[in-house]
Scaffold this motif. Structure first.
Motif, PDB file in Angstrom:
ATOM      1  N   THR A  99       0.847  -1.204   0.000  1.00  0.00           N
ATOM      2  CA  THR A  99       0.000   0.000   0.000  1.00  0.00           C
ATOM      3  C   THR A  99       0.881   1.252   0.000  1.00  0.00           C
ATOM      4  O   THR A  99       0.698   2.161  -0.825  1.00  0.00           O
ATOM      5  CB  THR A  99      -0.911   0.019   1.253  1.00  0.00           C
ATOM      6  N   LEU A 102       2.905   1.766  -3.269  1.00  0.00           N
ATOM      7  CA  LEU A 102       2.074   2.262  -4.379  1.00  0.00           C
ATOM      8  C   LEU A 102       1.699   3.730  -4.174  1.00  0.00           C
ATOM      9  O   LEU A 102       1.680   4.511  -5.131  1.00  0.00           O
ATOM     10  CB  LEU A 102       0.811   1.393  -4.517  1.00  0.00           C
ATOM     11  N   ALA A 122      -6.729   3.012  -4.966  1.00  0.00           N
ATOM     12  CA  ALA A 122      -6.208   1.837  -5.684  1.00  0.00           C
ATOM     13  C   ALA A 122      -5.092   1.171  -4.872  1.00  0.00           C
ATOM     14  O   ALA A 122      -5.021  -0.067  -4.783  1.00  0.00           O
ATOM     15  CB  ALA A 122      -5.700   2.260  -7.063  1.00  0.00           C
ATOM     16  N   ALA A 123      -4.236   1.982  -4.270  1.00  0.00           N
ATOM     17  CA  ALA A 123      -3.130   1.426  -3.467  1.00  0.00           C
ATOM     18  C   ALA A 123      -3.669   0.640  -2.269  1.00  0.00           C
ATOM     19  O   ALA A 123      -3.176  -0.450  -1.954  1.00  0.00           O
ATOM     20  CB  ALA A 123      -2.229   2.572  -2.981  1.00  0.00           C
ATOM     21  N   LEU A 125      -6.584  -0.827  -2.080  1.00  0.00           N
ATOM     22  CA  LEU A 125      -7.217  -2.063  -2.569  1.00  0.00           C
ATOM     23  C   LEU A 125      -6.171  -3.136  -2.859  1.00  0.00           C
ATOM     24  O   LEU A 125      -6.320  -4.295  -2.467  1.00  0.00           O
ATOM     25  CB  LEU A 125      -8.022  -1.787  -3.844  1.00  0.00           C
ATOM     26  N   VAL A 126      -5.104  -2.739  -3.551  1.00  0.00           N
ATOM     27  CA  VAL A 126      -4.088  -3.737  -3.929  1.00  0.00           C
ATOM     28  C   VAL A 126      -3.361  -4.255  -2.679  1.00  0.00           C
ATOM     29  O   VAL A 126      -3.235  -5.461  -2.456  1.00  0.00           O
ATOM     30  CB  VAL A 126      -3.082  -3.140  -4.947  1.00  0.00           C
ATOM     31  N   GLY A 127      -2.883  -3.324  -1.835  1.00  0.00           N
ATOM     32  CA  GLY A 127      -2.123  -3.748  -0.646  1.00  0.00           C
ATOM     33  C   GLY A 127      -3.011  -4.342   0.432  1.00  0.00           C
ATOM     34  O   GLY A 127      -2.726  -5.420   0.960  1.00  0.00           O
ATOM     35  N   LEU A 130      -5.715  -7.393  -1.861  1.00  0.00           N
ATOM     36  CA  LEU A 130      -5.084  -8.450  -2.675  1.00  0.00           C
ATOM     37  C   LEU A 130      -3.895  -9.094  -1.965  1.00  0.00           C
ATOM     38  O   LEU A 130      -3.806 -10.319  -1.873  1.00  0.00           O
ATOM     39  CB  LEU A 130      -4.630  -7.877  -4.025  1.00  0.00           C
ATOM     40  N   VAL A 131      -2.983  -8.256  -1.450  1.00  0.00           N
ATOM     41  CA  VAL A 131      -1.769  -8.819  -0.833  1.00  0.00           C
ATOM     42  C   VAL A 131      -2.119  -9.569   0.461  1.00  0.00           C
ATOM     43  O   VAL A 131      -1.640 -10.694   0.693  1.00  0.00           O
ATOM     44  CB  VAL A 131      -0.723  -7.707  -0.569  1.00  0.00           C
ATOM     45  N   THR A 163     -13.415  -3.176   1.051  1.00  0.00           N
ATOM     46  CA  THR A 163     -13.433  -2.137   0.010  1.00  0.00           C
ATOM     47  C   THR A 163     -13.898  -0.806   0.609  1.00  0.00           C
ATOM     48  O   THR A 163     -13.345   0.262   0.306  1.00  0.00           O
ATOM     49  CB  THR A 163     -14.350  -2.565  -1.158  1.00  0.00           C
TER      50      THR A 163
END
Ligand SMILES: O=C(O)CCCC[C@@H]1SC[C@@H]2NC(=O)N[C@@H]21
Length: 185
Positions: A99, A102, A122-123, A125-127, A130-131, A163
């Motif tokens: 996170t 990004l 977006a950072a 969400l990904v970190g 997802l991670v 989210t």
């Protein structure tokens, strides 16, 4: 690492622990609760950046294994790690790191003065999703004997709330950064 860095790491560790005061919510599919502590994980990465954000989460993990009741529901102890939630807990460290990385790479310019809300989101969400899930889902599957499909279904339940937490963390980090530019590190 400066004294200010250490203070920020300790502060966000305290934020994550404080969010654990809100009771965990069980879900039917897997023995891993919904917790507001993931909001603190995303905040740590998004506000502090990769190294300090991961440091705040690593401190939470250290306090956990030392037996302090820092997790939601007042849990703690070495026994958490080989349990169904252990992968998610360990996943907080790379989750906050990614996170923060990004955010540093894509969301912040000019020493923290120019910042993008969408890139912060977006950072997170990904970190933060997802991670963390990439470590947590197979760990839950292995430690419980539940199949990967069922463990992944549990993560799908978490994704709705996480989210929303990513949106809150992104908004907070974006606004904090505009009024008090903290360079992500
Ligand atoms: O308290 C623990 O032992 C760790 C809890 C991990 C909960 C995971 S983190 C990602 C996902 N989102 C949630 O709200 N809960 C799970």
């Amino acid at each position: 690492m400066s004294t200010q860095d250490l203070v920020l790491i300790a502060l966000f560790c305290a934020v994550i622990v404080a969010l654990g005061l809100l009771p965990p919510v069980s879900i039917a599919v897997i023995p891993v609760p919904v917790t507001l502590q993931t909001l603190g994980v995303m905040l740590a990465g998004a506000v502090l950046g990769p190294v300090r954000g991961a440091g705040a989460c690593a401190l939470v993990v250290l306090l956990t294994v030392l037996g302090l009741p820092v997790l939601s529901g007042g849990r703690g102890g070495l026994g958490v790690i080989p349990g169904p939630t252990g992968g998610y807990l360990l996943g907080w460290i790379p989750g906050a790191f990614v996170t923060g990385w990004l955010v540093k790479r894509f969301a912040v310019r000019a020493g923290g003065r120019l910042t993008s809300l969408a890139a912060h989101f977006a950072a997170c969400l990904v970190g933060g999703l997802l991670v963390v899930y990439a470590v947590g889902v197979p760990w839950t599957s292995m430690t419980t004997g539940l199949g990967m499909g069922k463990a992944a279904l549990g993560a799908a339940y978490f994704a709705i709330g996480d989210t929303l937490k990513a949106a809150v963390a992104a908004a907070v980090a974006h606004h904090v950064r505009r009024s008090y530019p903290i360079e992500p590190r």
